[in-house]
Enzyme design. Structure first.
Site, PDB file in Angstrom:
ATOM      1  CD  GLU A  56       3.894   2.687   7.156  1.00 15.48           C
ATOM      2  OE1 GLU A  56       4.728   2.488   8.921  1.00 15.48           O
ATOM      3  OE2 GLU A  56       2.648   2.359   7.302  1.00 15.48           O
ATOM      4  CG  HIS A  59      10.356   0.876  12.620  1.00 17.40           C
ATOM      5  ND1 HIS A  59      10.648  -0.510  12.260  1.00 17.40           N
ATOM      6  CD2 HIS A  59      10.100   1.220  13.663  1.00 17.40           C
ATOM      7  CE1 HIS A  59       9.825  -1.326  13.250  1.00 17.40           C
ATOM      8  NE2 HIS A  59       9.990  -0.550  14.283  1.00 17.40           N
ATOM      9  CG  LEU A  83      20.249  -6.485   8.057  1.00 19.09           C
ATOM     10  CD1 LEU A  83      19.016  -6.119   8.791  1.00 19.09           C
ATOM     11  CD2 LEU A  83      20.868  -7.633   8.495  1.00 19.09           C
ATOM     12  CB  SER A  86      -1.223  -0.073   1.363  1.00 21.65           C
ATOM     13  OG  SER A  86      -0.243   0.443   2.416  1.00 21.65           O
TER      14      SER A  86
END
Ligand code: GRF
Length: 194
Positions: free
Chosen positions: A174, A104, A87, A13
């Site tokens: 976000e 985050h 990572l 999204s």
């Protein structure tokens, strides 16, 4: 023209919001979406948005330099992680210094690090009795959630809020901020003050 490569493992999204935001911007283009997950919702979104997709596996990512070389060859200016779960390998971080950013879903440095992703973050925030949560947009290094912070925004948490409620508030932040911050990081006329 600046070129972005988006990495996503999930629904996508945020990736779609960023693509929508830059759609009419002649200076910024989403060149490519990369994913480790062939079942990720982001794949379908990318097809709909006519953005090329590259799927890769763990061995290619961690034991070859194929992805790094491809991104360098394509002249990628900024790598944007939007729900990407792995990572970043050392050679990729070295090849794109201060040119990889992540979002985050909490207020780092709290509630970050290995294992702190998705719903686990919001459960930990609720369990800690926090009065607020939010988002952190930061540069990426070889450690989870440790790079320099670029931008944070907060949302209040009511005592009755469940982890799902917190997740909804954080996702709204976000979608509201990540596309703009991505664009500002790329636009030298409006440098973000760290
Ligand atoms: C977001 O909450 C982001 O902060 C985290 O992963 C989630 C991605 O959601 N890193 P989506 O795939 O963009 O919907």
């Amino acid at each position: 023209m600046k070129h972005i490569a988006l990495f996503a493992s999930g629904s996508g999204s945020n990736a779609e919001k960023i693509a929508d935001y830059v759609a009419d911007n002649t200076e910024v283009k989403i060149a490519l979406i990369l994913s480790n997950n062939p079942k990720a919702g982001v794949i379908e979104r990318a097809r709909r948005l006519h953005i090329p997709v590259l799927l890769f596996d763990r061995a290619t990512f961690y034991t070859t330099s194929q992805i790094t070389e491809l991104l360098l060859n394509q002249g990628i200016d900024l790598i944007v992680l939007a729900g990407f779960m792995w990572l970043m390998p050392a050679d990729l971080v070295r090849a794109f210094p201060n040119r990889i950013i992540n979002i985050h879903p909490a207020l780092l440095p709290k509630f970050g690090g290995k294992g702190m992703y998705g719903h686990f973050v919001h459960e930990a925030v609720a369990a800690a009795g926090e009065k607020e949560s939010g988002i952190t947009i930061h540069y990426v290094n070889e450690h989870y959630d440790e790079g320099q912070i670029i931008f944070q925004a907060t949302c209040p948490i009511a005592q009755s809020d469940t982890p799902d409620d917190i997740a909804r508030s954080v996702q709204a932040l976000e979608h509201m901020h990540y596309p703009r911050v991505v664009t500002e990081v790329l636009t030298p006329l409006n440098p973000l003050k760290p």
